[in-house]
Design a protein around this motif. Structure first.
Motif, PDB file in Angstrom:
ATOM      1  N   ALA A  25      -9.157   1.725   5.449  1.00  0.00           N
ATOM      2  CA  ALA A  25      -8.478   3.027   5.415  1.00  0.00           C
ATOM      3  C   ALA A  25      -8.828   3.833   4.166  1.00  0.00           C
ATOM      4  CB  ALA A  25      -6.967   2.825   5.487  1.00  0.00           C
ATOM      5  N   GLY A  26      -9.640   3.240   3.274  1.00  0.00           N
ATOM      6  CA  GLY A  26     -10.019   3.948   2.053  1.00  0.00           C
ATOM      7  C   GLY A  26      -9.031   3.793   0.929  1.00  0.00           C
ATOM      8  N   GLY A  27      -8.111   2.826   1.038  1.00  0.00           N
ATOM      9  CA  GLY A  27      -7.125   2.608  -0.005  1.00  0.00           C
ATOM     10  C   GLY A  27      -7.711   1.922  -1.223  1.00  0.00           C
ATOM     11  N   THR A  28      -7.031   2.062  -2.339  1.00  0.00           N
ATOM     12  CA  THR A  28      -7.421   1.402  -3.578  1.00  0.00           C
ATOM     13  C   THR A  28      -6.211   0.646  -4.122  1.00  0.00           C
ATOM     14  OG1 THR A  28      -6.845   3.342  -4.917  1.00  0.00           O
ATOM     15  CG2 THR A  28      -9.111   3.187  -4.119  1.00  0.00           C
ATOM     16  N   ALA A  29      -6.432  -0.160  -5.161  1.00  0.00           N
ATOM     17  CA  ALA A  29      -5.345  -0.977  -5.701  1.00  0.00           C
ATOM     18  C   ALA A  29      -5.348  -0.936  -7.223  1.00  0.00           C
ATOM     19  CB  ALA A  29      -5.466  -2.424  -5.222  1.00  0.00           C
ATOM     20  N   SER A  30      -4.159  -1.074  -7.785  1.00  0.00           N
ATOM     21  CA  SER A  30      -3.997  -1.177  -9.234  1.00  0.00           C
ATOM     22  C   SER A  30      -3.183  -2.417  -9.544  1.00  0.00           C
ATOM     23  CB  SER A  30      -3.285   0.063  -9.794  1.00  0.00           C
ATOM     24  OG  SER A  30      -3.009  -0.102 -11.178  1.00  0.00           O
ATOM     25  N   PHE A  31      -3.696  -3.230 -10.478  1.00  0.00           N
ATOM     26  CA  PHE A  31      -3.005  -4.457 -10.865  1.00  0.00           C
ATOM     27  C   PHE A  31      -2.645  -4.411 -12.348  1.00  0.00           C
ATOM     28  CE2 PHE A  31      -5.519  -5.606  -7.170  1.00  0.00           C
ATOM     29  CZ  PHE A  31      -4.580  -6.263  -6.387  1.00  0.00           C
ATOM     30  N   ALA A  32      -1.459  -4.909 -12.651  1.00  0.00           N
ATOM     31  CA  ALA A  32      -0.984  -5.034 -14.029  1.00  0.00           C
ATOM     32  C   ALA A  32      -0.736  -6.516 -14.277  1.00  0.00           C
ATOM     33  CB  ALA A  32       0.295  -4.222 -14.230  1.00  0.00           C
ATOM     34  N   PRO A  33      -1.781  -7.293 -14.547  1.00  0.00           N
ATOM     35  CA  PRO A  33      -1.671  -8.753 -14.505  1.00  0.00           C
ATOM     36  C   PRO A  33      -0.666  -9.348 -15.473  1.00  0.00           C
ATOM     37  CG  PRO A  33      -3.760  -8.081 -15.490  1.00  0.00           C
ATOM     38  CD  PRO A  33      -3.156  -6.854 -14.884  1.00  0.00           C
ATOM     39  N   VAL A  34      -0.542  -8.785 -16.667  1.00  0.00           N
ATOM     40  CA  VAL A  34       0.443  -9.322 -17.615  1.00  0.00           C
ATOM     41  C   VAL A  34       1.844  -9.048 -17.108  1.00  0.00           C
ATOM     42  CG1 VAL A  34       1.326  -9.248 -19.973  1.00  0.00           C
ATOM     43  CG2 VAL A  34      -1.136  -9.023 -19.556  1.00  0.00           C
ATOM     44  N   ASP A  35       2.081  -7.811 -16.738  1.00  0.00           N
ATOM     45  CA  ASP A  35       3.406  -7.397 -16.311  1.00  0.00           C
ATOM     46  C   ASP A  35       3.820  -8.087 -15.016  1.00  0.00           C
ATOM     47  OD1 ASP A  35       5.560  -5.480 -16.962  1.00  0.00           O
ATOM     48  OD2 ASP A  35       5.091  -4.665 -14.996  1.00  0.00           O
ATOM     49  N   GLU A  36       2.891  -8.227 -14.086  1.00  0.00           N
ATOM     50  CA  GLU A  36       3.211  -8.858 -12.803  1.00  0.00           C
ATOM     51  C   GLU A  36       3.627 -10.313 -12.984  1.00  0.00           C
ATOM     52  OE1 GLU A  36       0.131  -5.817 -10.563  1.00  0.00           O
ATOM     53  OE2 GLU A  36      -0.479  -7.886 -10.978  1.00  0.00           O
ATOM     54  N   MET A  37       2.973 -11.005 -13.887  1.00  0.00           N
ATOM     55  CA  MET A  37       3.350 -12.388 -14.159  1.00  0.00           C
ATOM     56  C   MET A  37       4.642 -12.455 -14.957  1.00  0.00           C
ATOM     57  SD  MET A  37       1.148 -14.374 -12.679  1.00  0.00           S
ATOM     58  CE  MET A  37       1.140 -15.972 -13.506  1.00  0.00           C
ATOM     59  N   ASN A  38       4.780 -11.574 -15.942  1.00  0.00           N
ATOM     60  CA  ASN A  38       5.943 -11.617 -16.828  1.00  0.00           C
ATOM     61  C   ASN A  38       7.233 -11.270 -16.095  1.00  0.00           C
ATOM     62  OD1 ASN A  38       7.141 -12.110 -19.300  1.00  0.00           O
ATOM     63  ND2 ASN A  38       6.710 -10.085 -20.132  1.00  0.00           N
TER      64      ASN A  38
ATOM     65  N   ALA B  73      -8.378  -8.794  -3.429  1.00  0.00           N
ATOM     66  CA  ALA B  73      -8.498  -7.391  -3.032  1.00  0.00           C
ATOM     67  C   ALA B  73      -9.945  -6.936  -3.107  1.00  0.00           C
ATOM     68  CB  ALA B  73      -7.611  -6.513  -3.919  1.00  0.00           C
ATOM     69  N   ARG B  74     -10.621  -7.279  -4.193  1.00  0.00           N
ATOM     70  CA  ARG B  74     -12.006  -6.858  -4.357  1.00  0.00           C
ATOM     71  C   ARG B  74     -12.906  -7.516  -3.318  1.00  0.00           C
ATOM     72  NH1 ARG B  74     -14.475  -8.021  -8.984  1.00  0.00           N
ATOM     73  NH2 ARG B  74     -15.390  -5.978  -9.487  1.00  0.00           N
ATOM     74  N   ALA B  75     -12.633  -8.785  -3.020  1.00  0.00           N
ATOM     75  CA  ALA B  75     -13.419  -9.485  -2.000  1.00  0.00           C
ATOM     76  C   ALA B  75     -13.249  -8.839  -0.633  1.00  0.00           C
ATOM     77  CB  ALA B  75     -13.012 -10.954  -1.950  1.00  0.00           C
ATOM     78  N   ALA B  76     -12.082  -8.235  -0.383  1.00  0.00           N
ATOM     79  CA  ALA B  76     -11.819  -7.562   0.887  1.00  0.00           C
ATOM     80  C   ALA B  76     -12.391  -6.147   0.923  1.00  0.00           C
ATOM     81  CB  ALA B  76     -10.312  -7.511   1.150  1.00  0.00           C
ATOM     82  N   GLY B  77     -12.948  -5.684  -0.209  1.00  0.00           N
ATOM     83  CA  GLY B  77     -13.536  -4.358  -0.254  1.00  0.00           C
ATOM     84  C   GLY B  77     -12.636  -3.282  -0.811  1.00  0.00           C
ATOM     85  N   VAL B  78     -11.522  -3.679  -1.420  1.00  0.00           N
ATOM     86  CA  VAL B  78     -10.587  -2.715  -2.005  1.00  0.00           C
ATOM     87  C   VAL B  78     -10.951  -2.502  -3.473  1.00  0.00           C
ATOM     88  CG1 VAL B  78      -8.183  -2.180  -2.522  1.00  0.00           C
ATOM     89  CG2 VAL B  78      -8.752  -3.486  -0.465  1.00  0.00           C
ATOM     90  N   PRO B  79     -11.328  -1.298  -3.880  1.00  0.00           N
ATOM     91  CA  PRO B  79     -11.557  -1.044  -5.302  1.00  0.00           C
ATOM     92  C   PRO B  79     -10.268  -1.298  -6.085  1.00  0.00           C
ATOM     93  CG  PRO B  79     -12.429   0.746  -3.961  1.00  0.00           C
ATOM     94  CD  PRO B  79     -11.593  -0.103  -3.052  1.00  0.00           C
ATOM     95  N   ALA B  80     -10.376  -2.007  -7.211  1.00  0.00           N
ATOM     96  CA  ALA B  80      -9.188  -2.400  -7.956  1.00  0.00           C
ATOM     97  C   ALA B  80      -9.346  -2.080  -9.431  1.00  0.00           C
ATOM     98  CB  ALA B  80      -8.915  -3.896  -7.769  1.00  0.00           C
ATOM     99  N   GLY B  81      -8.302  -1.477 -10.001  1.00  0.00           N
ATOM    100  CA  GLY B  81      -8.280  -1.171 -11.422  1.00  0.00           C
ATOM    101  C   GLY B  81      -7.166  -1.921 -12.113  1.00  0.00           C
ATOM    102  N   LEU B  82      -7.093  -1.750 -13.424  1.00  0.00           N
ATOM    103  CA  LEU B  82      -6.092  -2.418 -14.245  1.00  0.00           C
ATOM    104  C   LEU B  82      -5.133  -1.402 -14.845  1.00  0.00           C
ATOM    105  CD1 LEU B  82      -8.464  -4.860 -16.155  1.00  0.00           C
ATOM    106  CD2 LEU B  82      -6.868  -5.468 -14.315  1.00  0.00           C
TER     107      LEU B  82
ATOM    108  N   VAL C 283     -10.619   4.085  -8.457  1.00  0.00           N
ATOM    109  CA  VAL C 283      -9.225   4.030  -8.023  1.00  0.00           C
ATOM    110  C   VAL C 283      -8.554   5.391  -8.206  1.00  0.00           C
ATOM    111  CG1 VAL C 283      -6.959   3.034  -8.569  1.00  0.00           C
ATOM    112  CG2 VAL C 283      -8.971   1.550  -8.409  1.00  0.00           C
ATOM    113  N   LEU C 284      -8.888   6.075  -9.295  1.00  0.00           N
ATOM    114  CA  LEU C 284      -8.269   7.375  -9.572  1.00  0.00           C
ATOM    115  C   LEU C 284      -8.996   8.540  -8.914  1.00  0.00           C
ATOM    116  CD1 LEU C 284      -7.299   7.041 -13.347  1.00  0.00           C
ATOM    117  CD2 LEU C 284      -6.021   6.363 -11.307  1.00  0.00           C
TER     118      LEU C 284
END
Length: 426
Positions: A258-271, A282-291, A341-342
């Motif tokens: 669908a052309g979607g993108t993703a943003s991950f906050a790895p420290v915050d998500e774990m904390n 996500a990247r393996a599935a073809g979704v562009p991902a940023g931090l 992503v942006l």
């Protein structure tokens, strides 16, 4: 600022299509745009020459998700879980913010980004309780000198959502290009499906991309929200899935299609206990991902911490599933992939001639960076905010010799401290 700048003698790292060490080459900038990258570029009469000897030169970092207004409540809840974050930060402290507090937090937070080499920021701003709060946010972003996408999240009367979003769009319509706009949506997983329909409708009408917290509230919520977006045709509007943690591989492929993108906050998500970051899947599935740093109330605010964390978490996945993730992947997420992503991949994120000259020069003459054999590995695993020597945004030098320019930093810190006291102690 002279019209031409020449950066010489640095070890240059480019990121498009993949991160690569170009070696000791020069970068020529004209009118804020990269025009040439190569060895031994001739000096141009009247040009500003930046000697990058002992420096790594690379594209500026791109933060795809940050609540910048929270700079004044840094580490106010370092060990909090997500339900506590909602209660303490959004329900208790946020309503105390006056427009002047928003201005102080956003200016200091944006300058914190520049100081750490983050040249582009998606400011996911859910402190917009009134037009005064909004105007203070925009003013701070403009005055900071950072390249920003203002993620406007309407927090006032729902009946005013469309009207106020149009006002903000008009406010930014004459912008020179450093501050643009996205719609920061609360639906469907947080504020419900009815609100989501209105949010995506307004975004589509105004030609705005959408950024929303989607996929971070458990598998059932993630699946239900994605199905809702698909069934209503909302993904025709460019959408970034923030904290896309709980989607299956099949659902991630649907987001990619669908052309979607993703943003991950790895420290915050774990904390906060949101879940294990799914950047690799996500990247393996073809979704562009940023931090993204997300929030400094319980997480660091620099890209070095985020790159190290995503690298560690991916390579530490069970059964070696993430061992293919490399430091080059982490750097790509922090630069050109974050730009994608942006929706800014044609503007920033790499050293391709024709792009805006958003650049960072990192020191290699420190004990923590000296004798690094792989510059990309050193950027991801060894560099820190103290390594950031020089920063340019659109060719304008905003940090030089380790010092931010153009602002009275003592006054900025004083204003932030006073604002923080008023918010937390009231």
């Amino acid at each position: 600022m002279t019209s031409t700048t020449l950066i010489k003698n640095g070890v240059v790292v480019d990121t498009e299509p993949e991160p690569v060490v170009l070696g000791r080459v020069d970068v020529r900038i004209e009118h804020g745009v990269i025009v040439e990258v190569g060895p031994g570029l001739p000096e141009v009469p009247g040009a500003e020459v930046i000697d990058a000897t002992g420096r790594i030169v690379l594209p500026g970092f791109v933060d795809t998700h940050r609540h910048t207004w929270q700079a004044g409540i840094r580490a106010v809840a370092p060990d909090i879980a997500f339900d506590g974050y909602l209660r303490r930060i959004l329900n208790e402290l946020a309503p105390r913010y006056r427009p002047e507090d928003v201005y102080a937090g956003n200016l200091a937070g944006a300058l914190e980004c520049l100081d750490a080499g983050v040249t582009t920021l998606l400011d996911w701003s859910h402190i917009q309780f009134s037009p005064g709060h909004t105007d203070a946010t925009v003013r701070a972003l403009r005055e900071s000198g950072i390249r920003a996408v203002f993620g406007y999240c309407h927090g006032g009367d729902p009946a005013e959502l469309a009207k106020e979003t149009r006002r903000v769009r008009e406010l930014l319509s004459g912008e020179s290009g450093l501050v643009t706009m996205a719609f920061a949506a609360l639906g469907p997983e947080i504020a419900g499906e009815e609100r989501a329909l209105e949010e995506w409708r307004v975004a589509a009408e105004l030609g705005l991309p959408v950024t929303a917290h989607l996929g971070g509230h458990g598998p059932e919520s993630a699946a239900r929200g994605l199905a809702f977006l698909e069934s209503n045709g909302l993904l025709a509007t460019p959408t970034t899935f923030v904290h896309a943690l709980h989607y299956t591989d099949e659902e991630l492929k649907r987001i990619a299609a669908a052309g979607g993108t993703a943003s991950f906050a790895p420290v915050d998500e774990m904390n906060l206990g949101l879940g294990y970051p799914a950047a690799g899947r996500a990247r393996a599935a073809g979704v562009p991902a940023g931090l993204g740093a997300d929030t400094v109330v319980c997480s660091p605010g620099d890209m070095f911490s985020l790159m190290r964390t995503v690298h560690l978490l991916e390579r530490g996945r069970p059964d070696g599933a993430g061992m293919g993730f490399t430091t080059r992947d982490a750097l790509r997420m922090a630069t050109i992939e974050g730009a994608e992503v942006l929706g800014l991949a044609d503007v920033i994120g790499s050293l391709r001639p024709g792009k805006q000259a958003d650049l960072v020069l990192l020191r290699t003459d420190t004990l923590g960076m000296a004798a690094a054999h792989d510059p990309i590995g050193a950027v991801v695993l060894n560099a820190d905010t103290g390594s950031v020597d020089t920063v340019l945004v659109a060719g304008r030098v905003v940090k030089r010799g380790g010092q931010l320019l153009h602002h009275d930093l003592a006054a900025v810190v004083t204003a932030l401290t006073e604002s923080a006291g008023a918010v937390v102690d009231s």
